[in-house]
Design a protein around this motif. Sequence first.
Motif, PDB file in Angstrom:
ATOM      1  N   PRO A  88      52.275  27.162   8.046  1.00  0.00           N
ATOM      2  CA  PRO A  88      51.477  27.300   9.270  1.00  0.00           C
ATOM      3  C   PRO A  88      52.300  27.688  10.492  1.00  0.00           C
ATOM      4  CG  PRO A  88      51.657  24.994   8.606  1.00  0.00           C
ATOM      5  CD  PRO A  88      52.150  25.812   7.456  1.00  0.00           C
ATOM      6  N   ARG A  89      53.586  27.388  10.473  1.00  0.00           N
ATOM      7  CA  ARG A  89      54.431  27.790  11.598  1.00  0.00           C
ATOM      8  C   ARG A  89      54.647  29.296  11.636  1.00  0.00           C
ATOM      9  NH1 ARG A  89      58.807  23.323   9.993  1.00  0.00           N
ATOM     10  NH2 ARG A  89      57.837  23.865   7.982  1.00  0.00           N
ATOM     11  N   ARG A  90      54.264  29.986  10.541  1.00  0.00           N
ATOM     12  CA  ARG A  90      54.409  31.438  10.490  1.00  0.00           C
ATOM     13  C   ARG A  90      53.067  32.154  10.588  1.00  0.00           C
ATOM     14  NH1 ARG A  90      58.536  34.151   6.667  1.00  0.00           N
ATOM     15  NH2 ARG A  90      58.470  35.526   8.519  1.00  0.00           N
ATOM     16  N   GLN A  91      52.002  31.390  10.906  1.00  0.00           N
ATOM     17  CA  GLN A  91      50.678  31.989  11.056  1.00  0.00           C
ATOM     18  C   GLN A  91      50.417  32.245  12.540  1.00  0.00           C
ATOM     19  OE1 GLN A  91      49.359  32.705   7.994  1.00  0.00           O
ATOM     20  NE2 GLN A  91      51.301  31.739   7.433  1.00  0.00           N
ATOM     21  N   PHE A  92      50.335  33.507  12.905  1.00  0.00           N
ATOM     22  CA  PHE A  92      50.177  33.886  14.308  1.00  0.00           C
ATOM     23  C   PHE A  92      48.811  34.528  14.536  1.00  0.00           C
ATOM     24  CE2 PHE A  92      54.618  33.163  13.878  1.00  0.00           C
ATOM     25  CZ  PHE A  92      55.082  32.828  15.149  1.00  0.00           C
ATOM     26  N   PHE A  93      48.219  34.208  15.708  1.00  0.00           N
ATOM     27  CA  PHE A  93      46.874  34.675  16.034  1.00  0.00           C
ATOM     28  C   PHE A  93      46.857  35.214  17.464  1.00  0.00           C
ATOM     29  CE2 PHE A  93      46.662  31.206  13.019  1.00  0.00           C
ATOM     30  CZ  PHE A  93      45.840  31.707  12.021  1.00  0.00           C
ATOM     31  N   ASP A  94      45.929  36.133  17.714  1.00  0.00           N
ATOM     32  CA  ASP A  94      45.777  36.679  19.060  1.00  0.00           C
ATOM     33  C   ASP A  94      45.322  35.584  20.013  1.00  0.00           C
ATOM     34  OD1 ASP A  94      46.500  39.244  18.316  1.00  0.00           O
ATOM     35  OD2 ASP A  94      44.439  39.849  17.887  1.00  0.00           O
ATOM     36  N   ARG A  95      45.946  35.542  21.161  1.00  0.00           N
ATOM     37  CA  ARG A  95      45.554  34.588  22.205  1.00  0.00           C
ATOM     38  C   ARG A  95      45.274  35.368  23.485  1.00  0.00           C
ATOM     39  NH1 ARG A  95      47.390  31.693  26.591  1.00  0.00           N
ATOM     40  NH2 ARG A  95      49.450  32.643  26.546  1.00  0.00           N
ATOM     41  N   SER A  96      44.090  35.180  24.024  1.00  0.00           N
ATOM     42  CA  SER A  96      43.727  35.822  25.281  1.00  0.00           C
ATOM     43  C   SER A  96      42.997  34.803  26.129  1.00  0.00           C
ATOM     44  CB  SER A  96      42.835  37.040  25.024  1.00  0.00           C
ATOM     45  OG  SER A  96      41.698  36.691  24.262  1.00  0.00           O
ATOM     46  N   ASN A  97      43.596  34.450  27.239  1.00  0.00           N
ATOM     47  CA  ASN A  97      43.040  33.373  28.040  1.00  0.00           C
ATOM     48  C   ASN A  97      43.601  33.453  29.451  1.00  0.00           C
ATOM     49  OD1 ASN A  97      41.512  31.016  28.494  1.00  0.00           O
ATOM     50  ND2 ASN A  97      42.066  30.194  26.498  1.00  0.00           N
ATOM     51  N   ALA A  98      43.135  32.579  30.311  1.00  0.00           N
ATOM     52  CA  ALA A  98      43.666  32.512  31.670  1.00  0.00           C
ATOM     53  C   ALA A  98      43.588  31.084  32.180  1.00  0.00           C
ATOM     54  CB  ALA A  98      42.893  33.443  32.595  1.00  0.00           C
ATOM     55  N   PHE A  99      44.636  30.661  32.862  1.00  0.00           N
ATOM     56  CA  PHE A  99      44.660  29.352  33.495  1.00  0.00           C
ATOM     57  C   PHE A  99      44.895  29.522  34.984  1.00  0.00           C
ATOM     58  CE2 PHE A  99      45.824  28.169  29.132  1.00  0.00           C
ATOM     59  CZ  PHE A  99      44.947  27.124  28.921  1.00  0.00           C
ATOM     60  N   ILE A 100      44.125  28.811  35.787  1.00  0.00           N
ATOM     61  CA  ILE A 100      44.344  28.762  37.228  1.00  0.00           C
ATOM     62  C   ILE A 100      45.223  27.540  37.487  1.00  0.00           C
ATOM     63  CG2 ILE A 100      43.283  28.646  39.507  1.00  0.00           C
ATOM     64  CD1 ILE A 100      40.672  29.649  38.211  1.00  0.00           C
ATOM     65  N   PRO A 101      46.492  27.737  37.896  1.00  0.00           N
ATOM     66  CA  PRO A 101      47.418  26.607  38.044  1.00  0.00           C
ATOM     67  C   PRO A 101      46.975  25.595  39.088  1.00  0.00           C
ATOM     68  CG  PRO A 101      48.609  28.688  37.947  1.00  0.00           C
ATOM     69  CD  PRO A 101      47.151  29.032  38.118  1.00  0.00           C
ATOM     70  N   ALA A 102      47.517  24.388  38.951  1.00  0.00           N
ATOM     71  CA  ALA A 102      47.100  23.248  39.761  1.00  0.00           C
ATOM     72  C   ALA A 102      47.355  23.436  41.245  1.00  0.00           C
ATOM     73  CB  ALA A 102      47.816  21.989  39.278  1.00  0.00           C
ATOM     74  N   ASP A 103      48.385  24.193  41.608  1.00  0.00           N
ATOM     75  CA  ASP A 103      48.718  24.295  43.022  1.00  0.00           C
ATOM     76  C   ASP A 103      47.777  25.210  43.794  1.00  0.00           C
ATOM     77  OD1 ASP A 103      49.674  26.604  41.857  1.00  0.00           O
ATOM     78  OD2 ASP A 103      51.693  26.465  42.700  1.00  0.00           O
ATOM     79  N   ASN A 104      46.726  25.696  43.150  1.00  0.00           N
ATOM     80  CA  ASN A 104      45.705  26.485  43.839  1.00  0.00           C
ATOM     81  C   ASN A 104      44.515  25.644  44.303  1.00  0.00           C
ATOM     82  OD1 ASN A 104      46.574  29.438  43.559  1.00  0.00           O
ATOM     83  ND2 ASN A 104      46.791  28.677  41.463  1.00  0.00           N
TER      84      ASN A 104
END
Length: 280
Positions: A88-104
Amino acid sequence: MIQNEAHLINLDRYPIHRDCPERDAVLLQVRADLARDGCAVLKGFLTAEAIRALTAEAESVADKGHRSFSRTNAYFTTDNASLPEDDPRRQFFDRSNAFIPADNFAPDGPLRRVHDFDGFDRFIQECLQEENFYRYADPLADVIVNMAEEGNGFPWHFDTNNFTVTLAIQNATGGGSFEYAPMIRQGGENFAEVAQVLNGTSDKVTVLELEPGDLQLFRGRYSLHRVAPLTGDRRRYVAIFSYVEEPGMVGAPERTQQLYGRTLPIHHERAGQRVDSYLD
Protein backbone atom coordinates in the motif's frame (compact mmCIF):
# COMPACT_ATOMS: atom_id res chain seq x y z
CA MET A 1 -22.12 39.80 11.75
CA ILE A 2 -23.70 37.57 14.38
CA GLN A 3 -23.47 39.54 17.63
CA ASN A 4 -24.25 36.74 20.07
CA GLU A 5 -22.13 33.58 20.09
CA ALA A 6 -25.16 31.67 21.35
CA HIS A 7 -26.68 32.15 17.89
CA LEU A 8 -23.87 30.11 16.32
CA ILE A 9 -24.41 26.76 18.05
CA ASN A 10 -27.73 24.98 18.53
CA LEU A 11 -27.51 25.18 22.32
CA ASP A 12 -31.06 23.96 22.86
CA ARG A 13 -30.09 20.64 21.36
CA TYR A 14 -26.42 20.68 22.38
CA PRO A 15 -25.96 22.65 25.64
CA ILE A 16 -22.19 22.27 25.62
CA HIS A 17 -21.69 25.39 27.79
CA ARG A 18 -23.37 24.10 30.95
CA ASP A 19 -23.52 20.93 33.03
CA CYS A 20 -26.97 19.38 32.74
CA PRO A 21 -28.67 16.03 32.00
CA GLU A 22 -29.10 16.97 28.33
CA ARG A 23 -25.37 17.54 27.93
CA ASP A 24 -24.65 14.26 29.73
CA ALA A 25 -26.93 12.41 27.31
CA VAL A 26 -25.12 13.88 24.31
CA LEU A 27 -21.77 12.84 25.79
CA LEU A 28 -22.95 9.28 26.34
CA GLN A 29 -24.13 8.94 22.75
CA VAL A 30 -20.99 10.46 21.24
CA ARG A 31 -18.75 8.26 23.38
CA ALA A 32 -20.67 5.18 22.34
CA ASP A 33 -20.30 6.09 18.66
CA LEU A 34 -16.57 6.77 19.04
CA ALA A 35 -16.06 3.49 20.88
CA ARG A 36 -17.82 1.63 18.10
CA ASP A 37 -15.85 2.90 15.12
CA GLY A 38 -13.95 6.06 15.92
CA CYS A 39 -16.53 8.42 14.41
CA ALA A 40 -19.44 10.42 15.83
CA VAL A 41 -21.73 12.97 14.13
CA LEU A 42 -23.81 15.61 15.94
CA LYS A 43 -26.51 16.48 13.42
CA GLY A 44 -27.52 20.14 13.23
CA PHE A 45 -24.84 21.36 15.63
CA LEU A 46 -24.78 24.79 13.95
CA THR A 47 -27.76 27.08 13.62
CA ALA A 48 -29.00 28.11 10.18
CA GLU A 49 -27.71 31.62 10.91
CA ALA A 50 -24.25 30.25 11.65
CA ILE A 51 -24.20 28.17 8.48
CA ARG A 52 -24.89 31.31 6.45
CA ALA A 53 -22.18 33.27 8.29
CA LEU A 54 -19.53 30.56 7.95
CA THR A 55 -20.36 30.08 4.28
CA ALA A 56 -19.95 33.80 3.66
CA GLU A 57 -16.65 33.84 5.54
CA ALA A 58 -15.31 30.89 3.57
CA GLU A 59 -16.35 32.54 0.31
CA SER A 60 -14.60 35.76 1.34
CA VAL A 61 -11.21 34.04 1.71
CA ALA A 62 -11.63 31.34 -0.94
CA ASP A 63 -8.94 33.00 -3.03
CA LYS A 64 -6.46 32.24 -0.21
CA GLY A 65 -6.97 28.49 -0.58
CA HIS A 66 -3.94 26.51 -1.68
CA ARG A 67 -4.88 24.24 -4.58
CA SER A 68 -2.70 21.26 -5.18
CA PHE A 69 -2.75 18.51 -7.77
CA SER A 70 -0.48 15.54 -7.25
CA ARG A 71 -0.26 11.82 -6.83
CA THR A 72 0.10 10.58 -3.28
CA ASN A 73 -0.14 7.44 -1.20
CA ALA A 74 -2.06 7.06 2.05
CA TYR A 75 0.99 8.13 4.07
CA PHE A 76 2.13 11.17 2.06
CA THR A 77 5.53 9.55 1.56
CA THR A 78 7.65 9.10 -1.55
CA ASP A 79 7.84 5.83 -3.46
CA ASN A 80 10.10 3.10 -2.11
CA ALA A 81 11.20 0.76 -4.90
CA SER A 82 12.55 -1.76 -2.38
CA LEU A 83 8.97 -2.70 -1.39
CA PRO A 84 6.73 -5.09 -3.37
CA GLU A 85 4.70 -3.41 -6.10
CA ASP A 86 1.40 -4.26 -4.37
CA ASP A 87 2.46 -2.78 -1.01
CA PRO A 88 0.00 0.00 0.00
CA ARG A 89 2.93 2.37 0.45
CA ARG A 90 3.47 2.05 -3.31
CA GLN A 91 -0.15 2.73 -4.29
CA PHE A 92 -0.47 6.30 -5.52
CA PHE A 93 -3.67 8.16 -6.42
CA ASP A 94 -4.55 11.54 -7.90
CA ARG A 95 -5.16 14.18 -5.26
CA SER A 96 -6.88 17.45 -6.10
CA ASN A 97 -8.00 19.64 -3.26
CA ALA A 98 -7.61 23.01 -1.59
CA PHE A 99 -7.15 24.13 1.99
CA ILE A 100 -7.66 27.66 3.29
CA PRO A 101 -4.96 28.01 6.00
CA ALA A 102 -5.81 28.99 9.56
CA ASP A 103 -4.16 32.39 9.46
CA ASN A 104 -6.84 33.65 7.06
CA PHE A 105 -9.61 33.48 9.68
CA ALA A 106 -9.97 36.50 11.95
CA PRO A 107 -10.28 36.06 15.75
CA ASP A 108 -13.69 37.78 15.67
CA GLY A 109 -14.95 35.86 12.64
CA PRO A 110 -17.65 33.17 12.96
CA LEU A 111 -15.26 30.23 12.49
CA ARG A 112 -12.94 31.28 15.30
CA ARG A 113 -15.89 32.24 17.47
CA VAL A 114 -17.30 28.72 17.22
CA HIS A 115 -13.88 27.30 18.08
CA ASP A 116 -13.45 29.71 21.02
CA PHE A 117 -17.01 29.35 22.31
CA ASP A 118 -17.11 28.82 26.07
CA GLY A 119 -17.07 25.09 26.75
CA PHE A 120 -16.31 23.96 23.19
CA ASP A 121 -12.85 22.49 23.87
CA ARG A 122 -13.95 20.95 27.17
CA PHE A 123 -16.94 19.33 25.48
CA ILE A 124 -14.77 17.86 22.72
CA GLN A 125 -12.25 16.58 25.25
CA GLU A 126 -14.96 14.92 27.30
CA CYS A 127 -16.42 13.35 24.17
CA LEU A 128 -13.04 11.88 23.29
CA GLN A 129 -12.25 11.00 26.94
CA GLU A 130 -8.64 11.99 26.46
CA GLU A 131 -6.57 13.05 29.46
CA ASN A 132 -3.88 14.58 27.27
CA PHE A 133 -5.72 16.96 24.98
CA TYR A 134 -4.42 20.09 23.30
CA ARG A 135 -5.27 22.30 20.39
CA TYR A 136 -2.99 21.71 17.43
CA ALA A 137 -0.29 24.37 17.74
CA ASP A 138 0.23 24.69 14.00
CA PRO A 139 -0.47 28.32 13.03
CA LEU A 140 -1.47 27.22 9.52
CA ALA A 141 -3.59 24.24 10.52
CA ASP A 142 -5.29 24.54 13.92
CA VAL A 143 -8.58 25.61 12.33
CA ILE A 144 -8.86 25.54 8.54
CA VAL A 145 -11.42 25.16 5.78
CA ASN A 146 -11.22 22.43 3.19
CA MET A 147 -12.49 23.79 -0.11
CA ALA A 148 -13.31 21.44 -2.96
CA GLU A 149 -14.78 21.96 -6.44
CA GLU A 150 -16.10 19.76 -9.22
CA GLY A 151 -13.72 16.90 -9.92
CA ASN A 152 -11.84 17.44 -6.67
CA GLY A 153 -11.61 14.91 -3.89
CA PHE A 154 -9.16 13.57 -1.37
CA PRO A 155 -7.88 10.00 -1.84
CA TRP A 156 -7.41 7.46 0.94
CA HIS A 157 -5.13 8.70 3.72
CA PHE A 158 -4.40 8.78 7.44
CA ASP A 159 -4.33 12.03 9.43
CA THR A 160 -1.18 13.32 11.11
CA ASN A 161 -3.10 14.54 14.16
CA ASN A 162 -4.89 12.10 16.42
CA PHE A 163 -8.26 13.83 16.73
CA THR A 164 -10.08 15.74 14.02
CA VAL A 165 -13.25 17.73 14.56
CA THR A 166 -15.06 19.01 11.48
CA LEU A 167 -18.04 21.21 10.71
CA ALA A 168 -19.84 20.73 7.41
CA ILE A 169 -20.54 24.21 6.05
CA GLN A 170 -21.63 23.78 2.44
CA ASN A 171 -22.01 20.68 0.27
CA ALA A 172 -21.19 20.42 -3.40
CA THR A 173 -24.00 19.79 -5.85
CA GLY A 174 -23.14 16.09 -5.83
CA GLY A 175 -20.51 13.65 -4.60
CA GLY A 176 -18.23 14.42 -1.66
CA SER A 177 -19.30 11.57 0.61
CA PHE A 178 -16.99 10.83 3.54
CA GLU A 179 -15.77 7.22 3.48
CA TYR A 180 -13.69 5.55 6.17
CA ALA A 181 -12.35 2.19 7.33
CA PRO A 182 -12.75 2.37 11.12
CA MET A 183 -9.67 2.05 13.31
CA ILE A 184 -7.77 -0.30 10.99
CA ARG A 185 -4.41 1.15 12.07
CA GLN A 186 -4.98 1.03 15.81
CA GLY A 187 -2.18 -1.02 17.33
CA GLY A 188 -0.18 -1.40 14.12
CA GLU A 189 0.08 -0.39 10.48
CA ASN A 190 -2.07 -3.34 9.27
CA PHE A 191 -0.84 -3.06 5.69
CA ALA A 192 -2.89 -6.06 4.53
CA GLU A 193 -6.22 -4.44 5.40
CA VAL A 194 -5.08 -1.07 4.07
CA ALA A 195 -4.32 -2.76 0.76
CA GLN A 196 -7.84 -4.20 0.62
CA VAL A 197 -9.39 -0.77 1.16
CA LEU A 198 -7.23 0.70 -1.58
CA ASN A 199 -8.12 -1.99 -4.12
CA GLY A 200 -11.83 -1.90 -3.28
CA THR A 201 -12.12 -5.38 -1.76
CA SER A 202 -12.54 -4.42 1.93
CA ASP A 203 -15.87 -4.91 3.68
CA LYS A 204 -14.90 -2.47 6.44
CA VAL A 205 -15.69 0.82 4.68
CA THR A 206 -18.46 3.09 6.03
CA VAL A 207 -19.99 5.88 3.92
CA LEU A 208 -21.29 9.11 5.52
CA GLU A 209 -23.34 11.85 3.90
CA LEU A 210 -22.79 14.92 6.07
CA GLU A 211 -25.11 17.95 5.89
CA PRO A 212 -24.31 21.64 6.49
CA GLY A 213 -24.19 22.31 10.23
CA ASP A 214 -23.16 18.77 11.22
CA LEU A 215 -20.29 18.39 13.69
CA GLN A 216 -18.12 15.31 13.22
CA LEU A 217 -15.56 13.87 15.64
CA PHE A 218 -13.14 11.50 13.99
CA ARG A 219 -10.03 9.56 14.94
CA GLY A 220 -8.34 9.93 11.57
CA ARG A 221 -4.89 8.94 12.79
CA TYR A 222 -6.07 5.34 12.91
CA SER A 223 -8.89 5.16 10.35
CA LEU A 224 -8.11 5.24 6.65
CA HIS A 225 -10.48 7.69 4.99
CA ARG A 226 -11.22 9.72 1.89
CA VAL A 227 -13.59 12.28 0.35
CA ALA A 228 -15.21 11.02 -2.85
CA PRO A 229 -14.93 13.23 -5.99
CA LEU A 230 -17.40 16.10 -6.33
CA THR A 231 -19.80 17.06 -9.10
CA GLY A 232 -21.58 20.32 -9.96
CA ASP A 233 -20.62 23.99 -9.80
CA ARG A 234 -21.10 24.59 -6.06
CA ARG A 235 -18.04 24.39 -3.80
CA ARG A 236 -17.88 22.13 -0.77
CA TYR A 237 -16.68 23.83 2.44
CA VAL A 238 -15.76 21.90 5.59
CA ALA A 239 -14.12 23.50 8.63
CA ILE A 240 -11.51 21.39 10.39
CA PHE A 241 -10.51 21.80 14.06
CA SER A 242 -7.50 19.74 15.12
CA TYR A 243 -6.50 18.37 18.51
CA VAL A 244 -3.47 16.35 19.59
CA GLU A 245 -2.04 14.51 22.60
CA GLU A 246 0.99 16.71 23.26
CA PRO A 247 1.37 20.48 23.48
CA GLY A 248 3.26 22.34 20.80
CA MET A 249 2.79 19.84 17.97
CA VAL A 250 2.87 21.13 14.38
CA GLY A 251 2.89 19.51 10.94
CA ALA A 252 6.00 18.11 9.26
CA PRO A 253 7.56 20.57 6.77
CA GLU A 254 7.08 18.32 3.74
CA ARG A 255 3.41 17.67 4.42
CA THR A 256 2.71 21.28 5.40
CA GLN A 257 4.15 22.43 2.09
CA GLN A 258 1.97 19.91 0.25
CA LEU A 259 -1.24 20.96 1.96
CA TYR A 260 -0.84 24.71 2.39
CA GLY A 261 1.73 25.74 -0.19
CA ARG A 262 4.09 27.22 2.36
CA THR A 263 5.79 26.57 5.66
CA LEU A 264 6.72 28.76 8.63
CA PRO A 265 9.91 28.65 10.73
CA ILE A 266 8.08 26.72 13.45
CA HIS A 267 7.57 23.74 11.10
CA HIS A 268 11.31 23.35 10.60
CA GLU A 269 12.21 24.04 14.22
CA ARG A 270 9.93 21.24 15.44
CA ALA A 271 10.45 18.76 12.59
CA GLY A 272 10.53 15.17 13.82
CA GLN A 273 8.91 15.86 17.19
CA ARG A 274 6.19 13.19 17.22
CA VAL A 275 4.60 11.06 19.94
CA ASP A 276 4.25 7.92 17.82
CA SER A 277 6.12 6.14 15.05
CA TYR A 278 3.35 5.79 12.47
CA LEU A 279 4.11 6.71 8.90
CA ASP A 280 2.83 10.06 7.65
